[in-house]
Design a protein around this motif. Structure first.
Motif, PDB file in Angstrom:
ATOM      1  N   ASP A  46     -12.665  -3.281   5.290  1.00 47.76           N
ATOM      2  CA  ASP A  46     -12.663  -2.108   4.406  1.00 47.76           C
ATOM      3  C   ASP A  46     -11.407  -2.102   3.529  1.00 47.76           C
ATOM      4  O   ASP A  46     -11.467  -1.846   2.330  1.00 47.76           O
ATOM      5  N   ILE A  47     -10.275  -2.410   4.135  1.00 46.77           N
ATOM      6  CA  ILE A  47      -9.015  -2.395   3.386  1.00 46.77           C
ATOM      7  C   ILE A  47      -8.949  -3.570   2.411  1.00 46.77           C
ATOM      8  O   ILE A  47      -8.451  -3.434   1.299  1.00 46.77           O
TER       9      ILE A  47
ATOM     10  N   PHE B 291      -0.655  10.162   2.198  1.00 53.14           N
ATOM     11  CA  PHE B 291       0.121   8.934   2.074  1.00 53.14           C
ATOM     12  C   PHE B 291       0.665   8.789   0.662  1.00 53.14           C
ATOM     13  O   PHE B 291      -0.035   9.034  -0.317  1.00 53.14           O
ATOM     14  N   HIS B 292       1.916   8.350   0.550  1.00 56.42           N
ATOM     15  CA  HIS B 292       2.488   8.032  -0.751  1.00 56.42           C
ATOM     16  C   HIS B 292       1.911   6.702  -1.228  1.00 56.42           C
ATOM     17  O   HIS B 292       1.520   5.865  -0.413  1.00 56.42           O
ATOM     18  N   GLN B 293       1.896   6.490  -2.525  1.00 66.22           N
ATOM     19  CA  GLN B 293       1.397   5.226  -3.080  1.00 66.22           C
ATOM     20  C   GLN B 293       2.155   4.040  -2.493  1.00 66.22           C
ATOM     21  O   GLN B 293       1.565   3.002  -2.217  1.00 66.22           O
ATOM     22  N   LYS B 294       3.456   4.179  -2.286  1.00 65.63           N
ATOM     23  CA  LYS B 294       4.249   3.081  -1.725  1.00 65.63           C
ATOM     24  C   LYS B 294       3.726   2.690  -0.345  1.00 65.63           C
ATOM     25  O   LYS B 294       3.623   1.506  -0.017  1.00 65.63           O
TER      26      LYS B 294
ATOM     27  N   LEU C  72       0.609  -1.054   3.072  1.00 63.65           N
ATOM     28  CA  LEU C  72      -0.474  -1.266   4.025  1.00 63.65           C
ATOM     29  C   LEU C  72      -1.470  -2.303   3.500  1.00 63.65           C
ATOM     30  O   LEU C  72      -1.800  -3.274   4.192  1.00 63.65           O
ATOM     31  N   VAL C  73      -1.931  -2.123   2.263  1.00 63.80           N
ATOM     32  CA  VAL C  73      -2.906  -3.052   1.688  1.00 63.80           C
ATOM     33  C   VAL C  73      -2.300  -4.445   1.559  1.00 63.80           C
ATOM     34  O   VAL C  73      -2.939  -5.443   1.887  1.00 63.80           O
TER      35      VAL C  73
ATOM     36  N   VAL D  41      -2.272  -6.211   4.957  1.00 64.55           N
ATOM     37  CA  VAL D  41      -3.615  -6.634   5.359  1.00 64.55           C
ATOM     38  C   VAL D  41      -4.058  -7.847   4.541  1.00 64.55           C
ATOM     39  O   VAL D  41      -4.597  -8.818   5.092  1.00 64.55           O
ATOM     40  N   VAL D  42      -3.811  -7.822   3.244  1.00 55.63           N
ATOM     41  CA  VAL D  42      -4.211  -8.945   2.387  1.00 55.63           C
ATOM     42  C   VAL D  42      -3.466 -10.218   2.800  1.00 55.63           C
ATOM     43  O   VAL D  42      -4.074 -11.285   2.932  1.00 55.63           O
ATOM     44  N   GLU D  43      -2.156 -10.113   3.040  1.00 56.02           N
ATOM     45  CA  GLU D  43      -1.391 -11.296   3.430  1.00 56.02           C
ATOM     46  C   GLU D  43      -1.864 -11.869   4.762  1.00 56.02           C
ATOM     47  O   GLU D  43      -1.910 -13.079   4.949  1.00 56.02           O
ATOM     48  N   ALA D  44      -2.241 -10.992   5.679  1.00 56.54           N
ATOM     49  CA  ALA D  44      -2.630 -11.457   7.015  1.00 56.54           C
ATOM     50  C   ALA D  44      -4.082 -11.922   7.102  1.00 56.54           C
ATOM     51  O   ALA D  44      -4.396 -12.831   7.869  1.00 56.54           O
TER      52      ALA D  44
END
Length: 168
Positions: A8-9, A135-138, A143-144, A147-150
């Motif tokens: 999802d992320i 949640f702040h944009q930062k 978080l995204v 997840v993308v790197e992992a």
């Protein structure tokens, strides 16, 4: 938002991207344009304009002063924007009298030792996501990005294999 899995992320795409690479000095900003400024907080507090209450901070980068205003704000702002804090500020510039100002800009506090060119922070091309609760944009970007790197290598490619090999 229905984000309950890593997949999802991975597919939680930004609404848009903002190009914040051109960091300007306050003396060089122009009314009616969007600008990115790195500046230090000189003063912060509640102010009144007639019957209207707002939160205002005054920042400087040694070339000029810029007022930042929020008409809708939280009391936590009084603790967040302390004198001497270094900020990366992105927003639309306007003039009020002889002073430049930004109303409700996107601000990130630069932590001690943090690089202003980090891709999570403004100062680059920055993804802007739809809001997730408080949640702040930062935080959303961090978080995204994690997840993308992992896990991005585990996702199915959206481009057919023969197109990938043909176009490199």
């Amino acid at each position: 938002k229905g984000l309950s899995t890593v997949e999802d992320i991975l597919y939680y795409l930004p609404l848009k991207y903002q190009d914040r690479r051109d960091i300007k000095k306050i003396r060089d900003i122009k009314s009616g344009t969007d600008a990115t400024v790195v500046a230090e907080v000189l003063a912060a507090g509640e102010a009144r304009y007639g019957r209207r209450r707002l939160f205002e901070i005054v920042v400087s980068d040694s070339t000029g002063l810029l007022k930042i205003k929020w008409f809708n704000y939280r009391l936590s702002y009084t603790k967040r924007y302390k004198q001497g804090a270094r900020l990366i500020i992105y927003g639309n510039v306007s003039r009020f009298g002889k002073t430049f100002e930004m109303i409700h800009p996107d601000i990130e506090i630069v932590e001690d030792g943090e690089d202003t060119n980090d891709s999570i922070n403004p100062g680059g091309v920055v993804p802007v996501y739809s809001q997730i609760e408080n949640f702040h944009q930062k935080t959303i970007r961090r978080l995204v990005r994690g997840v993308v790197e992992a896990y991005a290598g585990c996702a199915a490619a959206g481009i057919p294999a023969q197109v990938q090999s043909r176009l490199g």
